[in-house]
Design an enzyme around this catalytic site. Structure first.
Site, PDB file in Angstrom:
ATOM      1  N   ASN A   9       0.871  -1.178   0.000  1.00  7.16           N
ATOM      2  CA  ASN A   9       0.000   0.000   0.000  1.00  7.16           C
ATOM      3  C   ASN A   9       0.907   1.227   0.000  1.00  7.16           C
ATOM      4  O   ASN A   9       1.483   1.569   1.028  1.00  7.16           O
ATOM      5  CB  ASN A   9      -0.878  -0.058   1.267  1.00  7.16           C
ATOM      6  CG  ASN A   9      -1.680   1.214   1.458  1.00  7.16           C
ATOM      7  OD1 ASN A   9      -1.775   2.058   0.563  1.00  7.16           O
ATOM      8  ND2 ASN A   9      -2.265   1.361   2.646  1.00  7.16           N
ATOM      9  N   LYS A  11       0.171   4.266  -0.344  1.00  8.45           N
ATOM     10  CA  LYS A  11      -0.451   5.471   0.241  1.00  8.45           C
ATOM     11  C   LYS A  11      -0.206   6.687  -0.657  1.00  8.45           C
ATOM     12  O   LYS A  11      -0.146   6.544  -1.870  1.00  8.45           O
ATOM     13  CB  LYS A  11       0.032   5.680   1.685  1.00  8.45           C
ATOM     14  CG  LYS A  11      -0.145   4.408   2.519  1.00  8.45           C
ATOM     15  CD  LYS A  11       0.051   4.621   3.997  1.00  8.45           C
ATOM     16  CE  LYS A  11      -0.137   3.287   4.717  1.00  8.45           C
ATOM     17  NZ  LYS A  11      -0.048   3.420   6.173  1.00  8.45           N
ATOM     18  N   HIS A  95      -9.440   1.301   4.852  1.00 13.38           N
ATOM     19  CA  HIS A  95      -8.146   1.444   5.526  1.00 13.38           C
ATOM     20  C   HIS A  95      -8.316   2.376   6.729  1.00 13.38           C
ATOM     21  O   HIS A  95      -9.129   3.299   6.695  1.00 13.38           O
ATOM     22  CB  HIS A  95      -7.104   2.000   4.551  1.00 13.38           C
ATOM     23  CG  HIS A  95      -5.735   1.993   5.154  1.00 13.38           C
ATOM     24  ND1 HIS A  95      -5.286   3.004   5.964  1.00 13.38           N
ATOM     25  CD2 HIS A  95      -4.735   1.080   5.103  1.00 13.38           C
ATOM     26  CE1 HIS A  95      -4.067   2.704   6.382  1.00 13.38           C
ATOM     27  NE2 HIS A  95      -3.709   1.543   5.870  1.00 13.38           N
ATOM     28  N   GLU A  97      -6.657   4.795   7.780  1.00 11.73           N
ATOM     29  CA  GLU A  97      -6.501   6.231   7.498  1.00 11.73           C
ATOM     30  C   GLU A  97      -7.775   6.793   6.886  1.00 11.73           C
ATOM     31  O   GLU A  97      -8.135   7.951   7.096  1.00 11.73           O
ATOM     32  CB  GLU A  97      -5.277   6.445   6.589  1.00 11.73           C
ATOM     33  CG  GLU A  97      -3.991   6.279   7.391  1.00 11.73           C
ATOM     34  CD  GLU A  97      -2.854   5.606   6.657  1.00 11.73           C
ATOM     35  OE1 GLU A  97      -2.827   5.617   5.421  1.00 11.73           O
ATOM     36  OE2 GLU A  97      -1.978   5.045   7.352  1.00 11.73           O
ATOM     37  N   GLU A 167      -5.317  -4.679  10.756  1.00 10.68           N
ATOM     38  CA  GLU A 167      -4.283  -3.663  10.945  1.00 10.68           C
ATOM     39  C   GLU A 167      -4.566  -2.883  12.226  1.00 10.68           C
ATOM     40  O   GLU A 167      -5.367  -1.944  12.220  1.00 10.68           O
ATOM     41  CB  GLU A 167      -4.269  -2.694   9.760  1.00 10.68           C
ATOM     42  CG  GLU A 167      -3.988  -3.371   8.432  1.00 10.68           C
ATOM     43  CD  GLU A 167      -3.443  -2.381   7.415  1.00 10.68           C
ATOM     44  OE1 GLU A 167      -2.335  -2.628   6.928  1.00 10.68           O
ATOM     45  OE2 GLU A 167      -4.103  -1.367   7.139  1.00 10.68           O
ATOM     46  N   GLY A 173       2.518   2.474  10.690  1.00 13.38           N
ATOM     47  CA  GLY A 173       3.463   3.567  10.485  1.00 13.38           C
ATOM     48  C   GLY A 173       4.186   3.996  11.755  1.00 13.38           C
ATOM     49  O   GLY A 173       4.819   5.048  11.799  1.00 13.38           O
ATOM     50  N   SER A 213       3.488  -1.885  10.397  1.00 13.85           N
ATOM     51  CA  SER A 213       4.934  -1.945  10.633  1.00 13.85           C
ATOM     52  C   SER A 213       5.556  -3.295  10.290  1.00 13.85           C
ATOM     53  O   SER A 213       6.489  -3.748  10.968  1.00 13.85           O
ATOM     54  CB  SER A 213       5.270  -1.540  12.083  1.00 13.85           C
ATOM     55  OG  SER A 213       4.877  -0.205  12.321  1.00 13.85           O
TER      56      SER A 213
HETATM   57  P1  PGA Z   1       2.890   0.433   7.598  1.00 14.70           P
HETATM   58  O1  PGA Z   1       1.403   0.608   7.002  1.00 14.70           O
HETATM   59  O2  PGA Z   1       3.422  -0.859   7.037  1.00 14.70           O
HETATM   60  O3  PGA Z   1       3.636   1.635   7.120  1.00 14.70           O
HETATM   61  O4  PGA Z   1       2.749   0.380   9.082  1.00 14.70           O
HETATM   62  C1  PGA Z   1       0.550  -0.500   6.838  1.00 14.70           C
HETATM   63  C2  PGA Z   1      -0.760  -0.048   6.238  1.00 14.70           C
HETATM   64  O5  PGA Z   1      -1.259   1.022   6.627  1.00 14.70           O
HETATM   65  O6  PGA Z   1      -1.325  -0.723   5.359  1.00 14.70           O
END
Ligand code: PGA
Length: 251
Positions: A9, A11, A95, A97, A167, A173, A213
């Site tokens: 992803n 983003k 997601h 976010e 998640e 992140g 992460s």
């Molecule tokens: P990250 O994000 O691997 O940067 O923690 C995962 C995601 O939001 O899909």
């Protein structure tokens, strides 16, 4: 047997040339791999360019979001048919976010899931608790509520096409990965939720990804858990060697 599935992803990252270079790098490295499904999900403005860069490779194209309506006056939105037209196989929906920054509700996500499936897109539906919810002991209630709301009204056949990404919001992140046991506990709970609504053969066939992460150094330990079938990777999917390092953990 569930085939491992690793998706990147990206983003709101990359530009036109770095997106194409990253896609080409992943496709090249993936050529030698077997026994794993791979997808990359670039920003929507680069779907076309990235789709061309990975055409004919082992890497599938995915989008990060879509709108549930077929067409019409929905300024700034993209339909499932448009994503199909661009060559997308997958779409990430709900997601964290989008839930927590853009205010998406389970009801809105549910409409998108239905529209995606109707158009032949395979949804990767994200669920996950906030740190405060975990600390209050509400993780499984949150997961159940998000499952019930986001995945309402799906037939067993449709459920079989959905990928669910667990998640935990506190792990996205942050560099603070869930322990393999914490992740496995929620994946197993999800499988039980699916079995309860459908049956054990559907529950055994649905692929469940962990996200938050994931890095080359922790991927193998997570992916080794019996109910973790893959990963949804954010930050580490922006570097070819890191993404492929995670993929190696699935093989
Ligand atoms: P990250 O994000 O691997 O940067 O923690 C995962 C995601 O939001 O899909």
């Amino acid at each position: 047997m569930r085939r491992p599935f690793i998706a990147g992803n990206w983003k709101m990252n990359t530009n036109r040339s770095s997106a194409v270079a990253l896609a080409e790098g992943v496709a090249k490295q993936a050529a030698a791999l077997d026994g794993v499904d791979l997808a990359i999900c670039p920003p929507s403005c680069y779907l076309d360019a990235v789709g061309r860069a990975i055409a004919g490779s082992k890497v599938a194209l995915g989008a990060q979001n879509m709108y549930h309506e077929k067409d019409g006056a929905f300024t700034g939105e993209l339909s499932a048919a448009m994503l199909r037209d661009l060559g997308c196989k997958y779409v990430i929906l709900g997601h964290s976010e989008r839930r927590h920054i853009l205010g998406e509700t389970d009801a809105a996500i549910n409409k998108k899931v239905h529209a995606a499936l109707a158009a032949g897109l395979l949804p990767i539906v994200c669920v996950g608790e906030l740190l405060s919810e975990r600390e209050a002991g509400h993780t499984l209630t949150v997961i159940q509520t998000q499952f019930d709301g986001s995945l309402a009204g799906l037939s067993a056949e449709q459920m079989g096409k959905v990928v669910i990404a667990y998640e935990p919001v506190w792990a996205i992140g942050t560099g603070k990965v869930a322990t393999p046991q914490q992740a496995e506990d929620v994946h197993l709970a999800l499988r039980k939720i699916i079995a309860k609504r459908y049956n054990s053969s559907i529950a055994d066939s649905v692929r469940l990804q962990y996200g938050g992460s994931v890095k080359p150094g922790n991927a193998a330990e997570l992916l080794k858990q019996p109910d973790i079938d893959g990963a949804l990777v954010g930050g580490a999917s922006l570097k070819v060697d890191q993404f492929l390092g995670i993929v190696a953990g699935a093989l």
